[in-house]
Design a protein around this motif. Sequence first.
Motif, PDB file in Angstrom:
ATOM      1  N   SER A   4       0.830  -1.186   0.000  1.00  0.00           N
ATOM      2  CA  SER A   4       0.000   0.000   0.000  1.00  0.00           C
ATOM      3  C   SER A   4       0.872   1.247   0.000  1.00  0.00           C
ATOM      4  N   ILE A   5       0.539   2.164  -0.858  1.00  0.00           N
ATOM      5  CA  ILE A   5       1.198   3.460  -0.929  1.00  0.00           C
ATOM      6  C   ILE A   5       0.115   4.498  -0.697  1.00  0.00           C
ATOM      7  N   GLU A   6       0.385   5.432   0.185  1.00  0.00           N
ATOM      8  CA  GLU A   6      -0.583   6.487   0.482  1.00  0.00           C
ATOM      9  C   GLU A   6      -0.078   7.794  -0.109  1.00  0.00           C
ATOM     10  N   ILE A   7      -0.950   8.469  -0.837  1.00  0.00           N
ATOM     11  CA  ILE A   7      -0.609   9.743  -1.471  1.00  0.00           C
ATOM     12  C   ILE A   7      -1.632  10.772  -1.011  1.00  0.00           C
ATOM     13  N   VAL A   8      -1.149  11.894  -0.477  1.00  0.00           N
ATOM     14  CA  VAL A   8      -2.023  12.924   0.064  1.00  0.00           C
ATOM     15  C   VAL A   8      -1.637  14.265  -0.544  1.00  0.00           C
TER      16      VAL A   8
END
Length: 140
Positions: A4-8
């Motif tokens: 999982s990669i989180e981009i904000v």
Amino acid sequence: MKNSIEIVSERNSIFRQRVRIEGFEDLYADVPQAFGGEGSAPDPHDYFDLSLGACKAITAQMYARRKQWPLEGISVRVNRDDSEERKGVYRLEVVMTFHGIDDAEQRERLEEISHKCPIHRLMTSATVEVTTRSAAILGA
């Protein structure tokens, strides 16, 4: 294996994105000023291209180590030609220099092995399925 990669989106920036990958923080993505961004970080194309170059280098290094070849390091340059991307053609030229390898056959073999790296295979022979969905906003 799921990753999982989180981009904000950063609130005070136009298109700049903060990227979190498990174990790593403070990675960013942006777009060049010519496309309305601030040019403050690599753009998504850069990450796509660099993943190929890095994977090829790692794959060649692993092979050379296994063969106990005198590889001291690898320099990789990835040249992008995205002039026909809208037509479905995205060209990447990868130029690899194998430091410490004087034998032409070994250099050729390392180049061949680099074609078998997981990212090269993913980019050239896999079917990639992308599912995008909207998540509910918590507290709304």
